[in-house]
Write a protein that holds these residues in place. Structure first.
Motif, PDB file in Angstrom:
ATOM      1  N   TYR A  22      48.573 -32.917  87.312  1.00  0.00           N
ATOM      2  CA  TYR A  22      48.216 -32.571  85.939  1.00  0.00           C
ATOM      3  C   TYR A  22      47.453 -33.746  85.343  1.00  0.00           C
ATOM      4  O   TYR A  22      47.958 -34.855  85.261  1.00  0.00           O
ATOM      5  CB  TYR A  22      49.464 -32.264  85.118  1.00  0.00           C
ATOM      6  CG  TYR A  22      50.018 -30.885  85.389  1.00  0.00           C
ATOM      7  CD1 TYR A  22      49.446 -29.759  84.815  1.00  0.00           C
ATOM      8  CD2 TYR A  22      51.125 -30.715  86.223  1.00  0.00           C
ATOM      9  CE1 TYR A  22      49.957 -28.493  85.059  1.00  0.00           C
ATOM     10  CE2 TYR A  22      51.635 -29.449  86.475  1.00  0.00           C
ATOM     11  CZ  TYR A  22      51.045 -28.340  85.890  1.00  0.00           C
ATOM     12  OH  TYR A  22      51.543 -27.096  86.144  1.00  0.00           O
ATOM     13  N   GLN A  23      46.236 -33.471  84.940  1.00  0.00           N
ATOM     14  CA  GLN A  23      45.331 -34.531  84.530  1.00  0.00           C
ATOM     15  C   GLN A  23      45.305 -34.722  83.015  1.00  0.00           C
ATOM     16  O   GLN A  23      45.336 -35.844  82.514  1.00  0.00           O
ATOM     17  CB  GLN A  23      43.930 -34.174  85.037  1.00  0.00           C
ATOM     18  CG  GLN A  23      42.957 -35.287  85.093  1.00  0.00           C
ATOM     19  CD  GLN A  23      41.834 -34.969  86.076  1.00  0.00           C
ATOM     20  OE1 GLN A  23      41.451 -35.831  86.846  1.00  0.00           O
ATOM     21  NE2 GLN A  23      41.310 -33.766  86.044  1.00  0.00           N
ATOM     22  N   GLY A  24      45.221 -33.604  82.310  1.00  0.00           N
ATOM     23  CA  GLY A  24      45.286 -33.641  80.858  1.00  0.00           C
ATOM     24  C   GLY A  24      44.271 -34.572  80.234  1.00  0.00           C
ATOM     25  O   GLY A  24      43.090 -34.545  80.547  1.00  0.00           O
ATOM     26  N   PHE A  72      48.882 -32.747  78.420  1.00  0.00           N
ATOM     27  CA  PHE A  72      50.031 -32.354  79.243  1.00  0.00           C
ATOM     28  C   PHE A  72      51.231 -33.282  79.076  1.00  0.00           C
ATOM     29  O   PHE A  72      52.239 -33.109  79.759  1.00  0.00           O
ATOM     30  CB  PHE A  72      49.629 -32.284  80.718  1.00  0.00           C
ATOM     31  CG  PHE A  72      48.859 -31.035  81.072  1.00  0.00           C
ATOM     32  CD1 PHE A  72      49.503 -29.825  81.259  1.00  0.00           C
ATOM     33  CD2 PHE A  72      47.486 -31.074  81.208  1.00  0.00           C
ATOM     34  CE1 PHE A  72      48.799 -28.677  81.579  1.00  0.00           C
ATOM     35  CE2 PHE A  72      46.769 -29.936  81.523  1.00  0.00           C
ATOM     36  CZ  PHE A  72      47.430 -28.723  81.712  1.00  0.00           C
ATOM     37  N   GLY A  73      51.140 -34.263  78.187  1.00  0.00           N
ATOM     38  CA  GLY A  73      52.297 -35.072  77.839  1.00  0.00           C
ATOM     39  C   GLY A  73      53.047 -35.616  79.034  1.00  0.00           C
ATOM     40  O   GLY A  73      52.483 -36.299  79.893  1.00  0.00           O
ATOM     41  N   ASP A  74      54.339 -35.293  79.105  1.00  0.00           N
ATOM     42  CA  ASP A  74      55.201 -35.819  80.166  1.00  0.00           C
ATOM     43  C   ASP A  74      54.816 -35.325  81.555  1.00  0.00           C
ATOM     44  O   ASP A  74      55.280 -35.874  82.560  1.00  0.00           O
ATOM     45  CB  ASP A  74      56.663 -35.433  79.896  1.00  0.00           C
ATOM     46  CG  ASP A  74      57.225 -36.114  78.665  1.00  0.00           C
ATOM     47  OD1 ASP A  74      56.534 -36.992  78.093  1.00  0.00           O
ATOM     48  OD2 ASP A  74      58.356 -35.767  78.257  1.00  0.00           O
ATOM     49  N   TYR A  75      53.980 -34.280  81.635  1.00  0.00           N
ATOM     50  CA  TYR A  75      53.593 -33.741  82.939  1.00  0.00           C
ATOM     51  C   TYR A  75      52.385 -34.446  83.546  1.00  0.00           C
ATOM     52  O   TYR A  75      52.105 -34.272  84.736  1.00  0.00           O
ATOM     53  CB  TYR A  75      53.268 -32.243  82.829  1.00  0.00           C
ATOM     54  CG  TYR A  75      54.378 -31.376  82.272  1.00  0.00           C
ATOM     55  CD1 TYR A  75      55.706 -31.797  82.283  1.00  0.00           C
ATOM     56  CD2 TYR A  75      54.089 -30.130  81.731  1.00  0.00           C
ATOM     57  CE1 TYR A  75      56.717 -31.006  81.763  1.00  0.00           C
ATOM     58  CE2 TYR A  75      55.094 -29.321  81.215  1.00  0.00           C
ATOM     59  CZ  TYR A  75      56.407 -29.763  81.229  1.00  0.00           C
ATOM     60  OH  TYR A  75      57.393 -28.959  80.710  1.00  0.00           O
ATOM     61  N   GLU A  76      51.671 -35.221  82.752  1.00  0.00           N
ATOM     62  CA  GLU A  76      50.442 -35.836  83.250  1.00  0.00           C
ATOM     63  C   GLU A  76      50.744 -36.821  84.384  1.00  0.00           C
ATOM     64  O   GLU A  76      51.690 -37.612  84.314  1.00  0.00           O
ATOM     65  CB  GLU A  76      49.691 -36.525  82.111  1.00  0.00           C
ATOM     66  CG  GLU A  76      49.097 -35.520  81.140  1.00  0.00           C
ATOM     67  CD  GLU A  76      48.145 -36.128  80.121  1.00  0.00           C
ATOM     68  OE1 GLU A  76      47.894 -37.344  80.179  1.00  0.00           O
ATOM     69  OE2 GLU A  76      47.656 -35.362  79.265  1.00  0.00           O
ATOM     70  N   GLY A  77      49.934 -36.728  85.426  1.00  0.00           N
ATOM     71  CA  GLY A  77      50.103 -37.572  86.597  1.00  0.00           C
ATOM     72  C   GLY A  77      51.070 -37.017  87.618  1.00  0.00           C
ATOM     73  O   GLY A  77      51.220 -37.576  88.702  1.00  0.00           O
ATOM     74  N   GLY A  94      38.992 -27.545  82.326  1.00  0.00           N
ATOM     75  CA  GLY A  94      39.437 -26.221  82.738  1.00  0.00           C
ATOM     76  C   GLY A  94      40.283 -25.501  81.711  1.00  0.00           C
ATOM     77  O   GLY A  94      40.127 -24.297  81.481  1.00  0.00           O
ATOM     78  N   GLY A  95      41.212 -26.223  81.082  1.00  0.00           N
ATOM     79  CA  GLY A  95      42.082 -25.594  80.098  1.00  0.00           C
ATOM     80  C   GLY A  95      41.331 -25.136  78.863  1.00  0.00           C
ATOM     81  O   GLY A  95      41.650 -24.100  78.265  1.00  0.00           O
ATOM     82  N   VAL A  96      40.311 -25.900  78.482  1.00  0.00           N
ATOM     83  CA  VAL A  96      39.484 -25.520  77.340  1.00  0.00           C
ATOM     84  C   VAL A  96      38.721 -24.236  77.650  1.00  0.00           C
ATOM     85  O   VAL A  96      38.687 -23.299  76.849  1.00  0.00           O
ATOM     86  CB  VAL A  96      38.504 -26.652  76.982  1.00  0.00           C
ATOM     87  CG1 VAL A  96      37.453 -26.171  75.985  1.00  0.00           C
ATOM     88  CG2 VAL A  96      39.261 -27.853  76.433  1.00  0.00           C
TER      89      VAL A  96
END
Length: 217
Positions: free
Chosen positions: A25-27, A92-97, A159-161
């Motif tokens: 997850y790059q965020g 992605f907050g805590d999910y990033e990386g 991608g999310g955008v």
């Protein structure tokens, strides 16, 4: 301001990064493009856009999008370029990386997946928050198009955008909105100004960028 305006919006995703390859997850982490892996897609996108002239360009201010814009050589002298934080990826907050296997057993992650992004990520955003900042950006695009006569606009983003813009303009479901790196969508839009500054975007048609080989033949 009473009349509407027609805008062709070409929105493309940045090229491949190491975190894309690793499925992390790059965020909003400022991860650069990965070379030589990114080169093939970027060159194909450059070729697809080579004959097009844009009235304005908006890009996420993250480095991977600025690199993508440089590689595809779409920015020309005299074409306004705006680096836009509101075009950054979902936070992605805590999910990033992290990768799926690191998250799959966490209850809040499973709940977020089940909500198709509508729950707020711990330390990050919800899909609704992303849609809200995109709506504010689109309102400014409308103002710029009306004020300066922009008819064709390039956007370099994430991608999310693009997924959320597809949900808005193409009315597709969450999982159907994925586009791969160095690809995107072309929308023929009409903006109708409304009362109290609340206008409406209508999508007349949409297509893939670059055009798939099967459709180009």
């Amino acid at each position: 301001m009473a009349d509407g305006v027609n805008v062709e919006l070409v929105v493309v995703r940045h090229g491949i990064t190491a975190w894309n390859v690793e499925r992390r997850y790059q965020g909003q982490r400022d991860i650069p493009l990965l070379f030589p892996d990114a080169e093939e897609g970027l060159l194909a996108l450059r070729e697809a856009l080579a004959s097009e002239r844009f009235d304005a360009i908006y890009s996420s201010d993250l480095h991977r999008c600025q690199q993508t814009l440089e590689w595809i050589q779409a920015a020309k002298p005299g074409v306004p370029l705006r680096l836009e934080p509101r075009l950054q990826e979902l936070n992605f907050g805590d999910y990033e990386g992290k990768v799926y296997d690191e998250l799959k057993d966490l209850p809040h992650y499973r709940a977020w997946v089940d909500s198709v992004g509508e729950l707020q990520i711990p330390g990050g955003e919800s899909a609704a928050q992303l849609r809200e900042r995109l709506a504010l950006w689109l309102a400014d695009v409308a103002k710029d198009a009306l004020a300066h006569g922009y008819q064709k606009i390039l956007v370099v983003t994430h991608g999310g955008v693009i997924r959320e813009l597809r949900r808005r303009f193409e009315t597709i479901e969450f999982w159907g909105g994925v586009v791969t790196q160095a690809q995107g969508r072309r929308w023929q839009l009409t903006y109708h100004p409304g009362d109290c500054g609340k206008g409406e975007w209508l999508c007349n048609c949409s297509s893939a960028v670059p055009v798939p080989v099967s459709e180009a033949l």
